[in-house]
Design a protein around this motif. Structure first.
Motif, short mmCIF file in Angstrom:
data_model
loop_
_atom_site.label_atom_id
_atom_site.label_comp_id
_atom_site.label_asym_id
_atom_site.label_seq_id
_atom_site.Cartn_x
_atom_site.Cartn_y
_atom_site.Cartn_z
N MET A 135 21.35 -48.52 -56.46
CA MET A 135 21.19 -47.96 -55.13
C MET A 135 20.02 -46.98 -55.16
O MET A 135 19.96 -46.10 -56.00
CB MET A 135 22.48 -47.25 -54.70
N SER A 136 19.10 -47.13 -54.23
CA SER A 136 17.93 -46.26 -54.21
C SER A 136 18.21 -44.99 -53.41
O SER A 136 19.16 -44.93 -52.64
CB SER A 136 16.73 -46.99 -53.62
N ARG A 137 17.35 -44.03 -53.57
CA ARG A 137 17.51 -42.76 -52.85
C ARG A 137 16.69 -42.75 -51.57
O ARG A 137 16.68 -41.77 -50.86
CB ARG A 137 17.06 -41.61 -53.75
N TRP A 138 16.01 -43.85 -51.26
CA TRP A 138 15.16 -43.92 -50.08
C TRP A 138 16.01 -43.87 -48.82
O TRP A 138 17.05 -44.52 -48.74
CB TRP A 138 14.33 -45.19 -50.09
N ARG A 139 15.58 -43.11 -47.85
CA ARG A 139 16.23 -43.06 -46.55
C ARG A 139 15.17 -43.23 -45.49
O ARG A 139 14.05 -42.74 -45.65
CB ARG A 139 16.92 -41.71 -46.34
N PRO A 140 15.51 -43.89 -44.40
CA PRO A 140 14.51 -43.99 -43.33
C PRO A 140 14.23 -42.60 -42.77
O PRO A 140 15.10 -41.72 -42.80
CB PRO A 140 15.19 -44.88 -42.28
N PRO A 141 13.02 -42.37 -42.27
CA PRO A 141 12.71 -41.05 -41.72
C PRO A 141 13.61 -40.73 -40.54
O PRO A 141 13.99 -41.60 -39.76
CB PRO A 141 11.25 -41.17 -41.27
N ALA A 142 13.96 -39.46 -40.42
CA ALA A 142 14.82 -39.01 -39.31
C ALA A 142 14.04 -39.09 -38.01
O ALA A 142 12.81 -38.97 -38.00
CB ALA A 142 15.28 -37.58 -39.56
N GLU A 143 14.77 -39.29 -36.93
CA GLU A 143 14.14 -39.31 -35.62
C GLU A 143 13.54 -37.94 -35.33
O GLU A 143 14.11 -36.92 -35.69
CB GLU A 143 15.17 -39.64 -34.53
#
Length: 168
Positions: free
Chosen positions: A1-9
């Motif tokens: 599982m990666s630590r990448w998250r989509p950017p917050a709005e």
């Protein structure tokens, strides 16, 4: 599982004068009071010797990192915020800063909200973000207007009972 998250709005960069003052006071407290205390405690913990097994040193380093992160965030955020300190040109309609009384048309329950910026929301006080689904649905509505809002519990129908732009 990666630590990448989509950017917050991107959140709306509006704030009330009271909210702006609170954020500035928090920044001032962090920079002038809490950070120097933590730096002194960190220095004292570092002077105790072996840092690899020193829990106090590790804790203070982590605490200093959290304070510095919050100081960076507040410094950048305060520069980008736009303080709204006047009522809109149409005080009969719901806009930023409004105190609104709503009635759930199905249950008859009354609710009081104030539309504020995302940095000053407070659920217990009834302060909701202008970015929230409820606030978005009630924008530009007037007394006696009805509207629907898609909330986590489902679609809810409201009637606007009062709109006011009083201070605090």
């Amino acid at each position: 599982m990666s630590r990448w998250r989509p950017p917050a709005e991107k959140s709306t960069a509006l704030i009330t004068p009271e909210g702006h003052a609170r954020l500035k006071a928090e920044l001032d407290d962090l920079w002038r009071v809490r950070r120097p205390e933590v730096v002194r405690a960190l220095s004292a913990a570092a002077a105790e010797g072996d840092r690899s097994e020193n829990a106090e040193y590790t804790y203070r380093k982590k605490q200093l990192g959290e304070i510095d992160r919050r100081v960076r965030y507040l410094s950048k955020r305060l520069e980008s915020l736009h303080v709204i300190d006047a009522a809109p040109s149409d005080p009969e309609a719901v806009f930023f800063g409004a105190h609104v009384e709503l009635e759930d048309t199905d249950s008859g329950e009354l609710a009081h909200y104030r539309i504020v910026g995302p940095d000053e929301t407070d659920a217990k006080a009834g302060w909701i973000s202008i970015d929230s689904p409820l606030a978005r649905a009630m924008l530009k509505k007037r007394v006696d207007d009805e509207f629907e809002a898609q909330l986590p519990g489902g679609l809810v129908r409201f009637a606007v009972l009062a709109v006011d732009y009083r201070a605090a």
